[in-house]
Enzyme design. Structure first.
Site, PDB file in Angstrom:
ATOM      1  N   SER A   9       0.846  -1.202   0.000  1.00 20.51           N
ATOM      2  CA  SER A   9       0.000   0.000   0.000  1.00 20.51           C
ATOM      3  C   SER A   9       0.879   1.248   0.000  1.00 20.51           C
ATOM      4  O   SER A   9       1.649   1.471   0.938  1.00 20.51           O
ATOM      5  CB  SER A   9      -0.890   0.016   1.250  1.00 20.51           C
ATOM      6  OG  SER A   9      -1.372   1.327   1.454  1.00 20.51           O
ATOM      7  N   HIS A  34      -1.308  -1.257  -4.197  1.00 25.65           N
ATOM      8  CA  HIS A  34      -2.557  -0.937  -3.504  1.00 25.65           C
ATOM      9  C   HIS A  34      -2.617   0.571  -3.236  1.00 25.65           C
ATOM     10  O   HIS A  34      -1.668   1.156  -2.702  1.00 25.65           O
ATOM     11  CB  HIS A  34      -2.617  -1.714  -2.188  1.00 25.65           C
ATOM     12  CG  HIS A  34      -3.895  -1.597  -1.447  1.00 25.65           C
ATOM     13  ND1 HIS A  34      -5.024  -2.341  -1.758  1.00 25.65           N
ATOM     14  CD2 HIS A  34      -4.249  -0.820  -0.395  1.00 25.65           C
ATOM     15  CE1 HIS A  34      -6.013  -2.034  -0.926  1.00 25.65           C
ATOM     16  NE2 HIS A  34      -5.563  -1.099  -0.078  1.00 25.65           N
ATOM     17  N   ASP A  36      -4.812   3.568  -1.475  1.00 28.02           N
ATOM     18  CA  ASP A  36      -5.856   3.866  -0.495  1.00 28.02           C
ATOM     19  C   ASP A  36      -6.413   5.265  -0.692  1.00 28.02           C
ATOM     20  O   ASP A  36      -5.718   6.262  -0.488  1.00 28.02           O
ATOM     21  CB  ASP A  36      -5.286   3.739   0.922  1.00 28.02           C
ATOM     22  CG  ASP A  36      -5.093   2.287   1.317  1.00 28.02           C
ATOM     23  OD1 ASP A  36      -6.067   1.522   1.206  1.00 28.02           O
ATOM     24  OD2 ASP A  36      -3.967   1.915   1.711  1.00 28.02           O
ATOM     25  N   MET A  38      -9.115   7.970   0.507  1.00 29.35           N
ATOM     26  CA  MET A  38      -9.964   8.312   1.663  1.00 29.35           C
ATOM     27  C   MET A  38     -10.496   9.732   1.504  1.00 29.35           C
ATOM     28  O   MET A  38      -9.755  10.635   1.083  1.00 29.35           O
ATOM     29  CB  MET A  38      -9.152   8.226   2.957  1.00 29.35           C
ATOM     30  CG  MET A  38      -8.460   6.882   3.153  1.00 29.35           C
ATOM     31  SD  MET A  38      -7.710   6.756   4.778  1.00 29.35           S
ATOM     32  CE  MET A  38      -6.725   5.265   4.580  1.00 29.35           C
ATOM     33  N   HIS A  67      -8.505   1.052  -3.567  1.00 28.40           N
ATOM     34  CA  HIS A  67      -9.395   0.811  -2.425  1.00 28.40           C
ATOM     35  C   HIS A  67     -10.083   2.117  -2.062  1.00 28.40           C
ATOM     36  O   HIS A  67      -9.466   3.009  -1.478  1.00 28.40           O
ATOM     37  CB  HIS A  67      -8.533   0.272  -1.262  1.00 28.40           C
ATOM     38  CG  HIS A  67      -9.276   0.016   0.003  1.00 28.40           C
ATOM     39  ND1 HIS A  67      -8.627  -0.222   1.198  1.00 28.40           N
ATOM     40  CD2 HIS A  67     -10.606  -0.051   0.287  1.00 28.40           C
ATOM     41  CE1 HIS A  67      -9.523  -0.429   2.155  1.00 28.40           C
ATOM     42  NE2 HIS A  67     -10.730  -0.315   1.627  1.00 28.40           N
ATOM     43  N   MET A  69     -12.248   4.278   0.049  1.00 29.57           N
ATOM     44  CA  MET A  69     -12.890   4.468   1.346  1.00 29.57           C
ATOM     45  C   MET A  69     -13.594   5.807   1.277  1.00 29.57           C
ATOM     46  O   MET A  69     -13.171   6.793   1.881  1.00 29.57           O
ATOM     47  CB  MET A  69     -11.840   4.408   2.462  1.00 29.57           C
ATOM     48  CG  MET A  69     -11.361   2.989   2.731  1.00 29.57           C
ATOM     49  SD  MET A  69      -9.775   2.914   3.567  1.00 29.57           S
ATOM     50  CE  MET A  69      -8.673   3.054   2.167  1.00 29.57           C
ATOM     51  N   MET A 138     -11.395  -6.243   5.744  1.00 27.78           N
ATOM     52  CA  MET A 138     -10.524  -5.326   6.499  1.00 27.78           C
ATOM     53  C   MET A 138     -10.109  -5.993   7.810  1.00 27.78           C
ATOM     54  O   MET A 138     -10.941  -6.534   8.534  1.00 27.78           O
ATOM     55  CB  MET A 138     -11.252  -4.012   6.813  1.00 27.78           C
ATOM     56  CG  MET A 138     -11.475  -3.090   5.637  1.00 27.78           C
ATOM     57  SD  MET A 138      -9.972  -2.624   4.745  1.00 27.78           S
ATOM     58  CE  MET A 138      -9.036  -1.758   6.007  1.00 27.78           C
ATOM     59  N   ASP A 171      -6.350  -6.583   4.522  1.00 26.90           N
ATOM     60  CA  ASP A 171      -5.736  -5.254   4.525  1.00 26.90           C
ATOM     61  C   ASP A 171      -5.779  -4.681   5.929  1.00 26.90           C
ATOM     62  O   ASP A 171      -6.857  -4.508   6.507  1.00 26.90           O
ATOM     63  CB  ASP A 171      -6.533  -4.375   3.539  1.00 26.90           C
ATOM     64  CG  ASP A 171      -5.997  -2.964   3.411  1.00 26.90           C
ATOM     65  OD1 ASP A 171      -4.929  -2.666   3.969  1.00 26.90           O
ATOM     66  OD2 ASP A 171      -6.661  -2.152   2.729  1.00 26.90           O
TER      67      ASP A 171
HETATM   68  C1  DX5 Z   1      -6.238   1.288   6.034  1.00 28.75           C
HETATM   69  C2  DX5 Z   1      -5.777   1.064   4.619  1.00 28.75           C
HETATM   70  C3  DX5 Z   1      -4.632   0.126   4.512  1.00 28.75           C
HETATM   71  C4  DX5 Z   1      -3.378   0.613   5.186  1.00 28.75           C
HETATM   72  C5  DX5 Z   1      -2.562  -0.591   5.548  1.00 28.75           C
HETATM   73  O1  DX5 Z   1      -7.425   1.977   6.020  1.00 28.75           O
HETATM   74  O2  DX5 Z   1      -6.828   0.523   3.837  1.00 28.75           O
HETATM   75  O3  DX5 Z   1      -4.356  -0.240   3.161  1.00 28.75           O
HETATM   76  O4  DX5 Z   1      -2.638   1.479   4.390  1.00 28.75           O
HETATM   77  O5  DX5 Z   1      -1.485  -0.178   6.304  1.00 28.75           O
HETATM   78  P1  DX5 Z   1      -0.701  -1.152   7.286  1.00 28.75           P
HETATM   79  O6  DX5 Z   1      -0.237  -2.302   6.445  1.00 28.75           O
HETATM   80  O7  DX5 Z   1       0.379  -0.307   7.807  1.00 28.75           O
HETATM   81  O8  DX5 Z   1      -1.697  -1.588   8.325  1.00 28.75           O
HETATM   82 ZN    ZN Z   2      -6.429  -0.389   1.732  1.00 23.96          ZN
END
Ligand code: DX5
Ligand code: ZN
Length: 213
Positions: A9, A34, A36, A38, A67, A69, A138, A171
């Site tokens: 990620s 990956h 993320d 948000m 991903h 969110m 998750m 994840d």
């Molecule tokens: C959390 C994200 C993850 C996060 C994982 O909301 O979706 O992808 O970046 O990070 P680590 O591997 O550090 O938990």
């Molecule tokens: Zn993620």
């Protein structure tokens, strides 16, 4: 048997040299990147959007595993698809109709995934499983990198594996140990942020996520 997939990620990468970080994990053996996304509404954090996906698209051959969110994914599928995403995953706990979101992702010829938070069971997604390419379970509350793995997710992964034969992604808090537990339960796609980007040797970290193979 499903392929083991390691997806670092980029949330934990050094954003001042993001292109190089992506190239480095590709060289170190990553399978997917990956990303993320948000929005500060669905989760209490704001990260990146389509512009960043567009700029990393030409630097890697790897699939971009996006991903989302975000509260209203339907509105943004077109721009994430056109920016160069390969797999688009959204959350089941949204206001939009998941079937419509999946149809839209498929319309742009992308793979569709749905994600469930630690507190969400399999019930709400059971009926739409045939429409999906992937389920993301998750293993932390979405929002931030660097949190501890929630092991309550393991029995959920096991139940899901009994009824879903495609990719199951995990994840949050994934490292050499927790990835092994998730693999035993039936997961085959492993997202890791801080474990990979926080290590000195990306290649060794990725190898250990594959169980040292
Ligand atoms: C959390 C994200 C993850 C996060 C994982 O909301 O979706 O992808 O970046 O990070 P680590 O591997 O550090 O938990
Ligand atoms: Zn993620």
């Amino acid at each position: 048997m499903l392929k083991d997939i390691i997806a670092p990620s980029i949330l934990s990468a050094d954003f001042s040299k993001l292109g190089q970080e992506v190239k480095d994990v590709e060289k170190a053996g990553a399978d997917w990147i990956h990303v993320d996304v948000m929005d500060g509404h669905f989760v209490p954090n704001i990260t990146i959007g389509p512009a960043v996906i567009r700029s990393i698209r030409p630097v890697t051959k790897l699939a971009l595993d996006v991903h989302l969110m975000i509260k209203n994914p339907e509105k943004y599928i077109e721009s994430f698809a056109k920016a160069g995403s390969d797999i688009i995953t959204f959350h089941s706990e949204i206001e939009d109709d998941p079937k419509e979101v999946i149809r839209l992702i498929k319309y742009y010829n992308k793979k569709a995934g749905i994600s469930i938070k630690p507190g969400t069971g399999i019930g709400p997604i059971e009926k739409i499983l045939p429409m999906l390419d992937m389920v993301l379970v998750m293993t932390v509350e979405p929002g931030f990198a660097g949190q501890d793995f929630i092991s309550d997710a393991l029995p959920k992964i096991e139940s899901l594996r009994r009824i879903f034969k495609k990719d199951i992604e995990v994840d949050g808090g994934i490292n050499a140990e927790t990835s092994r537990d998730c693999r035993k339960s039936g997961a085959n796609v492993f997202v890791a942020g801080s474990f990979v980007f926080g290590s000195k040797d990306y290649s060794a970290a990725i190898k250990s996520l594959r169980g040292g193979v």
